[in-house]
Structures are given as structure tokens and as C-alpha cells.
Design a protein around this motif. Structure first.
Motif, PDB file in Angstrom:
ATOM      1  N   PRO A  81       4.751   2.272   6.693  1.00  0.00           N
ATOM      2  CA  PRO A  81       5.588   2.103   5.659  1.00  0.00           C
ATOM      3  C   PRO A  81       4.903   1.020   5.139  1.00  0.00           C
ATOM      4  O   PRO A  81       5.601   1.153   4.317  1.00  0.00           O
ATOM      5  N   GLU A  82       4.165   0.370   5.333  1.00  0.00           N
ATOM      6  CA  GLU A  82       4.007  -1.208   4.964  1.00  0.00           C
ATOM      7  C   GLU A  82       2.865  -1.662   5.345  1.00  0.00           C
ATOM      8  O   GLU A  82       2.835  -1.338   6.975  1.00  0.00           O
ATOM      9  N   PRO A  83       2.224  -2.883   5.750  1.00  0.00           N
ATOM     10  CA  PRO A  83       0.869  -2.787   6.503  1.00  0.00           C
ATOM     11  C   PRO A  83       1.087  -3.991   7.535  1.00  0.00           C
ATOM     12  O   PRO A  83       0.222  -4.828   8.239  1.00  0.00           O
TER      13      PRO A  83
ATOM     14  N   ARG B 133       8.608   4.940  -7.995  1.00  0.00           N
ATOM     15  CA  ARG B 133       9.019   4.971  -5.957  1.00  0.00           C
ATOM     16  C   ARG B 133       8.595   6.332  -5.468  1.00  0.00           C
ATOM     17  O   ARG B 133       9.117   7.531  -6.175  1.00  0.00           O
ATOM     18  N   PHE B 134       7.857   6.088  -4.781  1.00  0.00           N
ATOM     19  CA  PHE B 134       6.899   7.564  -4.085  1.00  0.00           C
ATOM     20  C   PHE B 134       7.136   7.895  -2.999  1.00  0.00           C
ATOM     21  O   PHE B 134       7.757   6.519  -2.436  1.00  0.00           O
ATOM     22  N   ARG B 135       7.196   8.178  -2.494  1.00  0.00           N
ATOM     23  CA  ARG B 135       6.539   9.196  -1.197  1.00  0.00           C
ATOM     24  C   ARG B 135       5.246   7.951  -0.295  1.00  0.00           C
ATOM     25  O   ARG B 135       5.619   7.988   0.434  1.00  0.00           O
TER      26      ARG B 135
ATOM     27  N   TYR C 107      12.067  -9.604   8.774  1.00  0.00           N
ATOM     28  CA  TYR C 107      10.977 -10.370   8.865  1.00  0.00           C
ATOM     29  C   TYR C 107      10.596 -11.860   7.916  1.00  0.00           C
ATOM     30  O   TYR C 107      10.468 -12.765   8.817  1.00  0.00           O
ATOM     31  N   TYR C 108      11.428 -11.981   7.205  1.00  0.00           N
ATOM     32  CA  TYR C 108      10.907 -12.974   6.283  1.00  0.00           C
ATOM     33  C   TYR C 108      11.628 -14.395   6.494  1.00  0.00           C
ATOM     34  O   TYR C 108      12.852 -14.798   7.275  1.00  0.00           O
ATOM     35  N   THR C 109      11.177 -15.044   6.822  1.00  0.00           N
ATOM     36  CA  THR C 109      11.516 -16.516   7.010  1.00  0.00           C
ATOM     37  C   THR C 109      11.177 -17.939   5.357  1.00  0.00           C
ATOM     38  O   THR C 109       9.794 -17.154   4.627  1.00  0.00           O
TER      39      THR C 109
HETATM   40  P1  HAM Z   1       7.650  -4.922  -0.729  1.00  0.00           P
HETATM   41  O1  HAM Z   1       8.392  -5.504  -1.405  1.00  0.00           O
HETATM   42  O2  HAM Z   1       8.615  -3.707   0.639  1.00  0.00           O
HETATM   43  O3  HAM Z   1       7.039  -5.031   0.458  1.00  0.00           O
HETATM   44  O4  HAM Z   1       6.358  -3.575  -0.672  1.00  0.00           O
HETATM   45  C1  HAM Z   1       5.168  -4.325  -1.549  1.00  0.00           C
HETATM   46  C2  HAM Z   1       5.541  -4.159  -3.007  1.00  0.00           C
HETATM   47  O5  HAM Z   1       5.102  -2.078  -2.629  1.00  0.00           O
HETATM   48  C3  HAM Z   1       6.534  -3.553  -3.886  1.00  0.00           C
HETATM   49  O6  HAM Z   1       6.634  -4.744  -4.642  1.00  0.00           O
HETATM   50  C4  HAM Z   1       5.963  -2.080  -5.064  1.00  0.00           C
HETATM   51  O7  HAM Z   1       5.077  -2.954  -5.678  1.00  0.00           O
HETATM   52  C5  HAM Z   1       5.161  -1.824  -3.786  1.00  0.00           C
HETATM   53  N1  HAM Z   1       5.988  -0.447  -3.945  1.00  0.00           N
HETATM   54  C6  HAM Z   1       7.218  -0.316  -2.367  1.00  0.00           C
HETATM   55  N2  HAM Z   1       7.770   0.792  -1.616  1.00  0.00           N
HETATM   56  C7  HAM Z   1       7.225   1.313  -2.874  1.00  0.00           C
HETATM   57  C8  HAM Z   1       7.148   3.046  -3.246  1.00  0.00           C
HETATM   58  N3  HAM Z   1       8.728   3.429  -2.820  1.00  0.00           N
HETATM   59  N4  HAM Z   1       6.966   3.717  -4.233  1.00  0.00           N
HETATM   60  C9  HAM Z   1       5.815   2.396  -5.176  1.00  0.00           C
HETATM   61  N5  HAM Z   1       5.326   1.957  -4.741  1.00  0.00           N
HETATM   62  C10 HAM Z   1       6.629   0.937  -3.908  1.00  0.00           C
HETATM   63  C11 HAM Z   1       6.232  -5.189   2.199  1.00  0.00           C
HETATM   64  O8  HAM Z   1       5.758  -3.553   2.246  1.00  0.00           O
HETATM   65  C12 HAM Z   1       5.945  -6.759   2.519  1.00  0.00           C
HETATM   66  N6  HAM Z   1       4.688  -6.121   3.482  1.00  0.00           N
HETATM   67  C13 HAM Z   1       4.716  -7.268   1.661  1.00  0.00           C
HETATM   68  C14 HAM Z   1       4.181  -8.791   2.827  1.00  0.00           C
HETATM   69  C15 HAM Z   1       3.678  -8.223   2.961  1.00  0.00           C
HETATM   70  N7  HAM Z   1       5.268  -9.108   3.498  1.00  0.00           N
HETATM   71  C16 HAM Z   1       4.426 -10.017   4.178  1.00  0.00           C
HETATM   72  N8  HAM Z   1       3.409  -9.722   3.987  1.00  0.00           N
END
Ligand code: HAM
Length: 435
Positions: free
Chosen positions: A83-85, A123-125, A264-266
Motif C-alpha cells: 500500500p506504500e513503500p 483516489r485510485f486502487r 509509524y509516525y513520530t
Molecule cells: P500517504 O499519505 O498514505 O503516505 O500517501 C502519500 C501520498 O500518496 C498521498 O498524499 C497521495 O498523494 C498519494 N495517495 C495515497 N493514496 C492514494 C490513492 N488511493 N490514490 C491516489 N493517490 C494516493 C505514505 O504512503 C507514506 N509511505 C509516506 C512516507 C514515506 N512517510 C514516510 N516516508
């Protein structure tokens, strides 16, 4: 209606958009490289536990939106699409012993992420992020550097007005006491809480602060603020971040209600928006510090910070400004011919041109010369290389070792020895690009 369509919440990037997209990817790679971030790639799926532990069981991203993969493997592992890297990168940091590398380890990744969210505008999958992570630096200077890097990316991408919103959400030393106060505050106003918010009051009270429910606006405006309850170490850290940003001349907006959606944020929390935009859904990017994550996933205590910028949303904004027009260059040359059946000669010559590094296409269909030329013009080719003479003698061979070179843009035509063709076209290409 076609029988098969792309899954809901996903999109096909057709060539024009894919090219504009590639420009953003190149910019991401170039800018992160400029700041010393090195590329990394992790799998698009991991053991589900990496996300469950890393992001938190009670987050939307895990509880509601995790794309779990079935079936289980023979050894009982359960996988999920990323869902995120960040969690995967931290997993890799631990697995490959990166704590023995010079710190901080600064890496960047750009690629698709997956969340089984309800699809709607922006908002996409399956969506793309440009993500950077600096692992092993407690800040606060690197926090400011990352904020500045994010803003630079938007500016160079064509969105100069993007602003950063900042908050500090404390750490395990000061957050628990704050959360107690926060829960007590909401409990005192239980009647005013919508049912959904009441349901997550015990599981994830921080999330109530950035509730989208309008009924919460007034309540939240008067809620205790974490920035007022930071311990000395967190307060000093946040002041340090702001001091570095001030020194860089970076404007920021302090947002006491900004809490982020992952556990996980601090300390430092950031989100990026166009002015006036509001709500998670219009965030163009977000990130922050995660000083406990490496330890949570089994490594030695190591601080970290990063961001993820949503490329789909950046692209939508650019399209809204009419600034995403991609110019696809047509081929330099199209090899056409008088004899519709002489595909061997046309393909052979185009292959020679391509082997010399030139952008060339052969007409492989069997249509008349007029049609072949028409198609070449339509796709923006600069030259047509005409086999079979000037179009009157009908022979498929090159006449006397010569071909006709027609400049489709200038409307001129001359005879060129085929031995000189590569040189002529290379020179034309260079003048075209640099002249
Ligand atoms: P996040 O706020 O969940 O953070 O996602 C970061 C960005 O990804 C959002 O601000 C948005 O622009 C884009 N995004 C998230 N969900 C969607 C979706 N369903 N469709 C389109 N765009 C989306 C993170 O993912 C953390 N990993 C950021 C991070 C990196 N924090 C520390 N290191």
C-alpha cells in the motif's frame, strides 16, 4: 460496452499520458539523485505482517484497504500488495544489514502502490508514488531538507504554488499522556461524536483529529493540541526543523490537526497541498519521521524520515492547468516504396537505419505509395525515404543505388546515394535537435 474493462479504481495510461508520466518519473529520479538519494526497488508484495506491524493494524490502509493475496503459500506465508513503500524499504534495510553502511542510507523509489479504497476523484486502487527515505539520521536538518526537496519536485514538475503543512506529533515519551487527554476530551463530548468516530475513539483516537465529518469541525477546533504537549526533546526537534526551513526561506503552514494516517509516525509530520485544497483526498503528498519503525520491524533502534508524493494527483493538477501536454516526436524517417509488396526491401533499409541509432519505421503494410506518404506525414515524420525511384518506374529496387529523400516538413525532395543515407539522416537529425 466491451466485455472486459480495467478494474475499478485503476487506469490505463495511454501513450500520450504515459509519456507525460515518464517525464515525472525522470524528474523524480533526477531530483532525488541531485540530493544524494540512490534508487532502490522492493517487491510489489510483501508478507502481510510487514504492513500490519509497520503501518499499524488499526489504520485504514491495513484494516480496510490492504490488498491481501490469496491463496496462502505452502509455507503458510500470507502476502499483500504494497500500500506504500516505506515499510518494505525498512524491511530491506534490516534484511540487508544496511545499518552497517554509512548513515544515513538515502534511497528513492517510484512505482505503483495498491489500496483497496473506495475509488473516487483522485483516489485510485492502483496509484503511483515518488518516495524518498533517509534512514539513520535523527534530524532536524534532514527533515527540512526533505521538505525542501518535496517542494522543489512540485515546482520543477510545473506546480510552483504547492505548500507544505507541518506538525509534530510527538514520540512515545509525550504522546501517551496527550492521547489520554484527547480521549478524555472526546469522552466529555460523546454525544456530539458521530457513530463512526465514536467507534474508533479507543482504537485510534488521533485519527479523529483529521476527521472529514463536518460534525467534527467545531469539536476538533477546540481539542487539545499535541504541539502544546510536546516533551522538551520533541519541542526542540520541531523548533530545529522550523529554524532550518526559515534559513532556507521555505514558507510552511503549521497545522496542529495534521496527524497522518499511518501509525509509524513520530515527531515531524508533513503534507503537501495546492492552496485552498483540503482533505486527505486532495493531498498531493505526505510524509514524516518514523523513529520507531526499524525497531518495530526487528532492527536496531534507528531514526528515519521520508515522504511519498502522489503522481496521479500531480498529473491531474497538471492536466487541470493544461500543462501536461506531451509532445511525442514522430519518427525521423519512414521508409516507403512504390511497390506495395516490397516489404523485404523496406524492412531491411529501416533496420539498417535503426542499427545506426536513427528513429525510423518502415511501411510494412501493402498500400499504395500515396497512402504510405500520407500516413508518414500524419504521424509527424520528418523524412520519407522512397524506394523504387521517383515513384514512376515501379521497380522495388533502389534505382542506381539511389533513394529519394523527401523532406515532408519542407516539401522538398532529392536523390541520395543509399550509401550516404545514414550520414545524411544523422546530420539532419542533429540539426533538427540542436539547430
Ligand atoms: P500517504 O499519505 O498514505 O503516505 O500517501 C502519500 C501520498 O500518496 C498521498 O498524499 C497521495 O498523494 C498519494 N495517495 C495515497 N493514496 C492514494 C490513492 N488511493 N490514490 C491516489 N493517490 C494516493 C505514505 O504512503 C507514506 N509511505 C509516506 C512516507 C514515506 N512517510 C514516510 N516516508
Amino acid at each position: 460496452m466491451p466485455a472486459y474493462r480495467a478494474p475499478r479504481g485503476t487506469r490505463d495510461l495511454l501513450p500520450d499520458e504515459r509519456i507525460a508520466w515518464a517525464r515525472l518519473e525522470r524528474l523524480a529520479a533526477e531530483i532525488s539523485g541531485r540530493y544524494g538519494y540512490r534508487p532502490i526497488e522492493t517487491p510489489m508484495f510483501e508478507q502481510s505482517a510487514v504492513y500490519e506491524r509497520g503501518l499499524g493494524e488499526a489504520t485504514d490502509a491495513v484494516e480496510k484497504e490492504l490488498f491481501r493475496l490469496a491463496p496462502r503459500t505452502e509455507d503458510g506465508e500470507v502476502w499483500a500488495l504494497r500500500p506504500e513503500p516505506t515499510a518494505g524499504i525498512v524491511r530491506a534495510y534490516i534484511q540487508h544489514g544496511m545499518q552497517t553502511w554509512p548513515q544515513p542510507v538515502k534511497v528513492a523509489i517510484t512505482g505503483p502502490m495498491f489500496r483497496y479504497d473506495r475509488p473516487q476523484a483522485g483516489r485510485f486502487r492502483q496509484f503511483w508514488q515518488f518516495d524518498v527515505e533517509a534512514i539513520g539520521d535523527p534530524g532536524p536538518a534532514v527533515d527540512a531538507e526533505i521538505v525542501e526537496l518535496g517542494l522543489r519536485f512540485y515546482r520543477e514538475a510545473g506546480l510552483p504554488d504547492v505548500e507544505v503543512r507541518l506538525n509534530s506529533i510527538g514520540d512515545p515519551a509525550c504522546r501517551p499522556a496527550y492521547l489520554e487527554d484527547l480521549v478524555a476530551y472526546y469522552r466529555a463530548h460523546l454525544d456530539a461524536l458521530p457513530a463512526f468516530e465514536r467507534g474508533r475513539l479507543d482504537r485510534n483516537p488521533l485519527r479523529l483529529l483529521d476527521s472529514k465529518d463536518p460534525a467534527m469541525a467545531e469539536l476538533n477546533a477546540a481539542a487539545p493540541r499535541i504541539v502544546d504537549r510536546l516533551c522538551d526533546a520533541c519541542g526542540d526537534h520541531f523548533a530545529g526543523v522550523l529554524r532550518h526551513l526559515d534559513a532556507l526561506g521555505i514558507a510552511y503552514r503549521l497545522e496542529p490537526g495534521l496527524v497522518r494516517g499511518l501509525d509509524y509516525y513520530t515527531r515531524t509530520a508533513m503534507e503537501f497541498y495546492r492552496p485552498g485544497a483540503d482533505g486527505q483526498q486532495s493531498a498531493l503528498g505526505g510524509g514524516g519521521r518514523y523513529d520507531g519503525l526499524v525497531e518495530l520491524l526487528g532492527g536496531r533502534p534507528t531514526p528515519g524520515i521520508g515522504f511519498g508524493l502522489g503522481l496521479d494527483r500531480v498529473m491531474l493538477e497538471l492536466q487541470g492547468l493544461g500543462a501536461s501536454e506531451a509532445r511525442i516526436a514522430g519518427p525521423l524517417a519512414v521508409v516507403v516504396g512504390v511497390d506495395p509488396d516490397a516489404t523485404v526491401e523496406r524492412l531491411t533499409l529501416a533496420t539498417t537505419l535503426r542499427a545506426a541509432g536513427l528513429r525510423a519505421r518502415a511501411e510494412l503494410g501493402r498500400r499504395k505509395l500515396g497512402r504510405q506518404l500520407e500516413a508518414a506525414s500524419k504521424e509527424g515524420a520528418h523524412f520519407a525515404v522512397i524506394l523504387g525511384g521517383d515513384g514512376t518506374d515501379g521497380s522495388p529496387e533502389l534505382r542506381d543505388g539511389h533513394v529519394e529523400l523527401r523532406d515532408l516538413q519542407a516539401g522538398t525532395q532529392r536523390s541520395v546515394a543509399s550509401a550516404d543515407l545514414v550520414r545524411e539522416l544523422t546530420r539532419a537529425d542533429e540539426t533538427h535537435q540542436h539547430g
